[in-house]
Write a protein that holds these residues in place. Structure first.
Motif, mmCIF file in Angstrom:
data_model
loop_
_atom_site.group_PDB
_atom_site.id
_atom_site.type_symbol
_atom_site.label_atom_id
_atom_site.label_comp_id
_atom_site.label_asym_id
_atom_site.label_seq_id
_atom_site.Cartn_x
_atom_site.Cartn_y
_atom_site.Cartn_z
ATOM 1 N N ASP A 3 0.824 -1.211 0.000
ATOM 2 C CA ASP A 3 0.000 0.000 0.000
ATOM 3 C C ASP A 3 0.855 1.257 0.000
ATOM 4 O OD1 ASP A 3 -2.314 -1.428 -0.064
ATOM 5 O OD2 ASP A 3 -2.730 -1.272 2.081
ATOM 6 N N GLU A 4 2.031 1.184 0.637
ATOM 7 C CA GLU A 4 2.909 2.347 0.685
ATOM 8 C C GLU A 4 3.407 2.737 -0.700
ATOM 9 O OE1 GLU A 4 6.097 1.989 3.438
ATOM 10 O OE2 GLU A 4 4.784 1.499 5.100
ATOM 11 N N ASP A 5 3.468 1.778 -1.611
ATOM 12 C CA ASP A 5 3.972 2.044 -2.951
ATOM 13 C C ASP A 5 2.876 2.439 -3.932
ATOM 14 O OD1 ASP A 5 6.553 1.470 -2.181
ATOM 15 O OD2 ASP A 5 6.463 -0.609 -2.840
ATOM 16 N N GLN A 6 1.632 2.488 -3.479
ATOM 17 C CA GLN A 6 0.525 2.789 -4.380
ATOM 18 C C GLN A 6 0.095 4.247 -4.214
ATOM 19 O OE1 GLN A 6 -2.554 -0.081 -3.788
ATOM 20 N NE2 GLN A 6 -1.220 -1.795 -4.247
ATOM 21 N N TYR A 7 0.174 4.958 -5.300
ATOM 22 C CA TYR A 7 -0.203 6.372 -5.301
ATOM 23 C C TYR A 7 -1.249 6.600 -6.389
ATOM 24 C CZ TYR A 7 4.011 6.944 -2.519
ATOM 25 O OH TYR A 7 4.962 6.837 -1.536
ATOM 26 N N ASP A 8 -2.080 7.614 -6.176
ATOM 27 C CA ASP A 8 -3.125 7.939 -7.142
ATOM 28 C C ASP A 8 -2.687 8.973 -8.168
ATOM 29 O OD1 ASP A 8 -5.157 6.279 -5.910
ATOM 30 O OD2 ASP A 8 -5.156 7.752 -4.288
ATOM 31 N N VAL A 9 -1.828 9.902 -7.755
ATOM 32 C CA VAL A 9 -1.453 10.994 -8.649
ATOM 33 C C VAL A 9 -0.022 11.450 -8.339
ATOM 34 C CG1 VAL A 9 -2.506 12.746 -7.139
ATOM 35 C CG2 VAL A 9 -2.131 13.272 -9.555
ATOM 36 N N PHE A 10 0.728 11.685 -9.394
ATOM 37 C CA PHE A 10 2.096 12.201 -9.292
ATOM 38 C C PHE A 10 2.025 13.722 -9.371
ATOM 39 C CE2 PHE A 10 5.931 13.710 -11.416
ATOM 40 C CZ PHE A 10 6.916 13.161 -10.608
ATOM 41 N N LEU A 11 2.611 14.406 -8.393
ATOM 42 C CA LEU A 11 2.595 15.872 -8.366
ATOM 43 C C LEU A 11 3.924 16.408 -8.879
ATOM 44 C CD1 LEU A 11 0.883 16.516 -4.903
ATOM 45 C CD2 LEU A 11 -0.161 16.119 -7.148
ATOM 46 N N CYS A 12 3.875 17.039 -10.031
ATOM 47 C CA CYS A 12 5.058 17.588 -10.688
ATOM 48 C C CYS A 12 5.030 19.107 -10.536
ATOM 49 C CB CYS A 12 5.033 17.189 -12.159
ATOM 50 S SG CYS A 12 6.444 17.779 -13.093
ATOM 51 N N HIS A 13 6.135 19.675 -10.035
ATOM 52 C CA HIS A 13 6.136 21.109 -9.726
ATOM 53 C C HIS A 13 7.549 21.659 -9.652
ATOM 54 C CE1 HIS A 13 6.816 18.975 -5.997
ATOM 55 N NE2 HIS A 13 7.365 20.078 -5.519
ATOM 56 N N ASN A 14 7.639 22.963 -9.702
ATOM 57 C CA ASN A 14 8.893 23.671 -9.472
ATOM 58 C C ASN A 14 9.107 23.705 -7.958
ATOM 59 O OD1 ASN A 14 10.801 25.813 -8.979
ATOM 60 N ND2 ASN A 14 10.355 26.619 -11.004
ATOM 61 N N SER A 15 10.306 23.411 -7.507
ATOM 62 C CA SER A 15 10.599 23.388 -6.072
ATOM 63 C C SER A 15 10.256 24.702 -5.377
ATOM 64 C CB SER A 15 12.072 23.048 -5.834
ATOM 65 O OG SER A 15 12.323 21.728 -6.247
#
Length: 73
Positions: A3-15
């Protein structure tokens, strides 16, 4: 896959926009959506690129944030 490795969405952003993206990630979490966020998922001192590539293969959606700081690397 745990479960720890399962994500719904990857958040891509400028730091530089991370504080705002963290707010959004927290809100997603309260709604039962598990976001992948580098600050939460990557361990300091380890190579980040292989971990990132591993997760990108598993996550079915991505959110790309373009704030006042523009695009990140």
């Amino acid at each position: 896959m745990s479960d720890e490795d399962q994500y719904d969405v990857f958040l891509c952003h400028n730091s530089k926009d991370k504080p705002e993206v963290i707010e959004i990630a927290n809100e997603l979490t309260t709604r039962g959506i598990k976001p992948w966020l580098d600050k939460w998922a990557l361990r300091p001192g380890l190579a980040w690129q292989p971990a990132l590539e591993k997760q990108i293969e598993k996550i079915k959606s991505a959110a790309v944030f373009v704030g006042s700081s523009g695009f990140g690397p």
